[in-house]
Design a protein around this motif. Structure first.
Motif, PDB file in Angstrom:
ATOM      1  N   ALA A 631       4.183  21.861  23.088  1.00 15.55           N
ATOM      2  CA  ALA A 631       4.715  21.280  24.332  1.00 15.55           C
ATOM      3  C   ALA A 631       3.620  20.517  25.066  1.00 15.55           C
ATOM      4  O   ALA A 631       2.475  20.974  25.174  1.00 15.55           O
ATOM      5  CB  ALA A 631       5.268  22.383  25.226  1.00 15.55           C
ATOM      6  N   TYR A 632       3.985  19.325  25.602  1.00 11.74           N
ATOM      7  CA  TYR A 632       2.994  18.494  26.314  1.00 11.74           C
ATOM      8  C   TYR A 632       3.721  17.379  27.043  1.00 11.74           C
ATOM      9  O   TYR A 632       4.660  16.789  26.458  1.00 11.74           O
ATOM     10  CB  TYR A 632       1.988  17.916  25.315  1.00 11.74           C
ATOM     11  CG  TYR A 632       0.939  17.045  25.972  1.00 11.74           C
ATOM     12  CD1 TYR A 632      -0.207  17.616  26.530  1.00 11.74           C
ATOM     13  CD2 TYR A 632       1.116  15.668  26.065  1.00 11.74           C
ATOM     14  CE1 TYR A 632      -1.157  16.819  27.150  1.00 11.74           C
ATOM     15  CE2 TYR A 632       0.169  14.869  26.684  1.00 11.74           C
ATOM     16  CZ  TYR A 632      -0.971  15.443  27.215  1.00 11.74           C
ATOM     17  OH  TYR A 632      -1.912  14.651  27.828  1.00 11.74           O
ATOM     18  N   PRO A 633       3.405  17.033  28.251  1.00  8.89           N
ATOM     19  CA  PRO A 633       2.406  17.737  29.095  1.00  8.89           C
ATOM     20  C   PRO A 633       3.036  18.938  29.795  1.00  8.89           C
ATOM     21  O   PRO A 633       4.252  19.057  29.884  1.00  8.89           O
ATOM     22  CB  PRO A 633       2.000  16.658  30.085  1.00  8.89           C
ATOM     23  CG  PRO A 633       3.247  15.853  30.249  1.00  8.89           C
ATOM     24  CD  PRO A 633       3.916  15.846  28.885  1.00  8.89           C
ATOM     25  N   ILE A 634       2.211  19.800  30.300  1.00 12.30           N
ATOM     26  CA  ILE A 634       2.652  21.010  30.998  1.00 12.30           C
ATOM     27  C   ILE A 634       2.071  20.985  32.417  1.00 12.30           C
ATOM     28  O   ILE A 634       0.867  20.769  32.605  1.00 12.30           O
ATOM     29  CB  ILE A 634       2.171  22.279  30.269  1.00 12.30           C
ATOM     30  CG1 ILE A 634       2.661  22.280  28.811  1.00 12.30           C
ATOM     31  CG2 ILE A 634       2.628  23.540  31.010  1.00 12.30           C
ATOM     32  CD1 ILE A 634       2.071  23.396  27.982  1.00 12.30           C
ATOM     33  N   SER A 635       2.947  21.202  33.440  1.00 14.44           N
ATOM     34  CA  SER A 635       2.485  21.310  34.831  1.00 14.44           C
ATOM     35  C   SER A 635       2.786  22.719  35.341  1.00 14.44           C
ATOM     36  O   SER A 635       3.212  23.588  34.565  1.00 14.44           O
ATOM     37  CB  SER A 635       3.191  20.261  35.699  1.00 14.44           C
ATOM     38  OG  SER A 635       4.557  20.577  35.845  1.00 14.44           O
ATOM     39  N   GLY A 636       2.666  22.898  36.620  1.00 11.67           N
ATOM     40  CA  GLY A 636       2.960  24.220  37.167  1.00 11.67           C
ATOM     41  C   GLY A 636       4.429  24.546  37.135  1.00 11.67           C
ATOM     42  O   GLY A 636       4.823  25.714  37.091  1.00 11.67           O
ATOM     43  N   THR A 637       5.287  23.541  37.165  1.00  9.70           N
ATOM     44  CA  THR A 637       6.733  23.796  37.234  1.00  9.70           C
ATOM     45  C   THR A 637       7.518  23.099  36.134  1.00  9.70           C
ATOM     46  O   THR A 637       8.741  23.178  36.112  1.00  9.70           O
ATOM     47  CB  THR A 637       7.270  23.315  38.591  1.00  9.70           C
ATOM     48  OG1 THR A 637       6.995  21.912  38.737  1.00  9.70           O
ATOM     49  CG2 THR A 637       6.636  24.109  39.732  1.00  9.70           C
ATOM     50  N   SER A 638       6.856  22.380  35.192  1.00  9.30           N
ATOM     51  CA  SER A 638       7.611  21.653  34.155  1.00  9.30           C
ATOM     52  C   SER A 638       6.798  21.534  32.866  1.00  9.30           C
ATOM     53  O   SER A 638       5.585  21.754  32.864  1.00  9.30           O
ATOM     54  CB  SER A 638       7.983  20.251  34.667  1.00  9.30           C
ATOM     55  OG  SER A 638       6.814  19.477  34.864  1.00  9.30           O
ATOM     56  N   ALA A 639       7.534  21.182  31.779  1.00  7.75           N
ATOM     57  CA  ALA A 639       6.882  20.959  30.467  1.00  7.75           C
ATOM     58  C   ALA A 639       7.796  20.096  29.602  1.00  7.75           C
ATOM     59  O   ALA A 639       9.028  20.119  29.759  1.00  7.75           O
ATOM     60  CB  ALA A 639       6.591  22.282  29.778  1.00  7.75           C
TER      61      ALA A 639
END
Length: 641
Positions: A631-639
């Protein structure tokens, strides 16, 4: 009780006697009868002799009761049988009721069967079994135009049937037979000798003979029929033999007393000088010609040469090709002459020698043409380093390395190097280049007019991209090409295919001439494409059969997703020979799932290029191929998956 038993025995005896007395032979039923002349018109077996056999009587048209005729036949005796047919060909069946039970047993009492061609007399022989019952019995001869049914009670097609009486007697004294030495032996004939004492049993004589320790031929003795108790000399002359060959032979006496051999003997035929014929010259140009002839070595190793010159004293000798022959066949021989003068008449003949002597063919002549093949002109040629052009050329039995030498350095006359090509034959030329980007064109003077006539005599093109690379040119010799020796030429060009074999402005490249001898076509292979036997989503096994018809045949398959195929794979086996129909196959891999493929089998060689029918198969389906990635990119609330 005893009276009851005696009464039952008496009843059984009466019933047995009644049935035995009343048992009788079947009268055959005919499907079509002998109307129109179908059947046999005469029959001879031992002392039985009936002629004519008419198409009449009751039942009308097909059955005759000749049992009023009777003759004696001894156990183990051999008797000649002869019939005359009047239709277009009939099958003959003869039964003898050997056990006398009034039934012709089709399995054990079929004495002989044979085919009688149209309007002819056909003969064979019958041996009476040693266990045949002594006494009177019956013989049946039946003819039928159909061969699928063998039944003494039914004529399957057109035909007729006749019954005769025969009387089986005890075995007679067999003849006394001796084989003697042969005399008057020549290369092609001999007189065979022997003696027979019939021992009062009528006896026929026959000499069997052949090569290789077996008897493959035969001839009646003289006298052919011998009786009484006196020893009689028997001879025969056999001809059409092969010179310098060992023959085995025996005298056989056969008849009512059985068959007796006088023993095996042998002789060797004489030797003679070769049989030679001078044939017409072919491939005549302004400066060259192919001399031809035929030599039969008469079964002795024989050398072959040709004499030639400006008159019938010749003055020049050249080895034949082949330079020696053996065996007893008429072998074609040849010799290629070059360096001849323009517009000149030459005499020639073929000569062959073996241990028995020398034979000379008749004198023949040919006249060279007033012109000769052109030699192209190159500005730079192969540039003195044998790199600009071909360095090797192969076709059939020709395999020639090409140097950059001679005068001119770019041209080579290899016309003394020859190979046979069959008209309609399929061939491959392999060329190797000494430089990158060299094009090559090959010509053959198919009509033998000393000129390479444009496109019709252009065999093919090739392009060698890299130095040292090879290229294959496949071609089929036209069936309309003139038979005999002619010229092949290759020309190369830098970044081009030379189209003019007589060009005077070529830049870099080289050129060479060879001789090809065009001969009659041979049998083409028989090729059949068969259904696929194994299919998955990505693999398949395709099949076919090839009969080479005695000519070495290469095997390949063509396949693809359209009728144009686009892919070729070598068959397994890659080559077939002989006359047997051979299973061939190819394993395909890397196919596309759920896709229809077209394919066909092919066989090619000197017999030509033959393809089977085009068939199809469809690969199986398969589930999608999937991969889970990071998985990429990954944030604090999404991927993103």
């Amino acid at each position: 009780m005893k009276k009851s038993l005696h009464f039952v025995q008496a009843i059984l005896f009466v019933l047995f006697f009644y049935n035995s007395v009343n048992a009788q032979y079947c009268t055959p039923v005919s499907a079509s009868g002998c109307a129109g002349g179908y059947g046999i018109t005469s029959f001879q077996f031992g002392d039985l002799n009936q002629s004519p056999i008419l198409c009449d009587g009751s039942p009308s048209e097909y059955y005759h009761d000749f049992t009023s005729q009777s003759a004696d036949f001894a156990q183990t005796g051999i008797y000649d049988i002869s019939v005359q047919a009047v239709s277009f060909g009939v099958n003959i069946y003869v039964w003898i009721d050997y056990n006398g039970d009034s039934i012709f047993d089709n399995a054990t009492e079929l004495a002989t069967q044979f085919f009688c061609p149209a309007f002819s007399t056909t003969s064979t022989s019958i041996t009476i079994p040693v266990d045949a019952a002594i006494g009177a019995t019956r013989l049946r001869v039946l003819s039928s135009t159909n061969s699928f049914s063998v039944d003494p009670c039914f004529i399957a097609g057109h035909g007729n049937c006749s019954d005769f009486s025969v009387n089986i007697i005890s075995s007679l004294t067999p003849p006394t037979v001796s084989t003697f030495s042969a005399t008057d032996i020549t290369a092609f004939a001999a007189v065979l000798h022997g003696s027979i004492n019939a021992n009062n049993s009528p006896t026929h004589s026959r000499f069997n003979y052949g090569t290789g320790g077996s008897y493959t031929d035969g001839a009646s003795g003289d006298p052919w029929f011998i009786t009484g108790g006196t020893t009689t000399d028997v001879t025969t002359t056999i001809s059409g033999l092969t010179p310098n060959t060992i023959y085995h032979y025996e005298l056989v006496g056969y008849g009512p007393g059985g068959s007796v051999s006088g023993g095996d003997m042998e002789f060797t035929t004489g030797t003679i000088s070769p049989t030679v014929t001078t044939d017409a010259a072919t491939g005549i140009s302004g400066v060259s010609a192919m001399l031809n002839g035929t030599v039969n070595a008469n079964n002795l190793p024989s050398t072959v040469t040709f004499e030639y010159g400006l008159d019938d004293t010749y003055g020049n000798t050249v080895l034949g090709n082949p330079s020696s022959v053996t065996g007893f066949s008429n072998d074609p021989v040849a010799a290629f002459l070059t360096g001849l003068a323009l517009n000149t008449t030459y005499h020639y003949r073929v000569i062959s020698t073996n241990d028995a002597g020398t034979s000379y063919g008749a004198d023949m002549t040919f006249t060279t043409l007033t012109t000769q093949y052109c030699i192209p002109v190159y500005t730079n040629g192969c540039a003195g380093e044998s790199s600009f052009g071909l360095t090797h050329f192969e076709l059939n039995t020709i395999s020639e390395s090409i140097p950059c030498s001679g005068s001119p350095s770019y041209y080579h006359d290899y016309t003394a190097t020859t190979t046979d090509l069959c008209r309609n034959g399929y061939y491959s030329i392999q060329v190797q280049s000494g430089h990158n980007n060299m094009g090559v064109t090959v010509f053959i003077d198919y009509n033998q007019n000393n000129d390479f006539d444009g496109y019709s005599e252009t065999v093919g093109f090739g392009y060698c991209t890299n130095s040292g690379s090879t290229y294959t040119i496949n071609f089929t010799v036209p069936d309309v090409a003139s038979a005999g020796a002619t010229r092949l030429r290759f020309m190369t060009g830098y970044y081009e295919y030379p189209l003019n074999p007589c060009s005077t402005n070529q830049n870099y490249g080289n050129c060479a001439d060879f001789t090809v001898n065009l001969i009659d076509p041979v049998a083409a292979p028989t090729v059949t494409t068969l259904a696929v036997t194994y299919v998955t989503a990505t693999d398949a096994v395709i099949n076919g059969t090839v009969n080479a018809n005695d000519i070495l045949t290469n095997v390949e398959f063509h396949y693809g997703t359209t009728v144009s195929f686009g892919n070729t794979i070598i068959g397994i086996p890659a080559t077939v020979t002989g006359t047997t129909t051979t299973d061939v196959s190819a394993s395909l891999t890397g196919l596309i799932p759920n896709t229809t493929y077209y394919f066909m089998a092919a066989g090619f060689g000197e017999g030509g290029y033959i393809s089977g029918d085009t068939l199809t198969f469809t690969t199986a389906t398969m589930p999608p191929t999937v991969t889970t990635d990071v998985a990429y990119p990954i944030s604090g609330t999404s991927a993103t998956l």
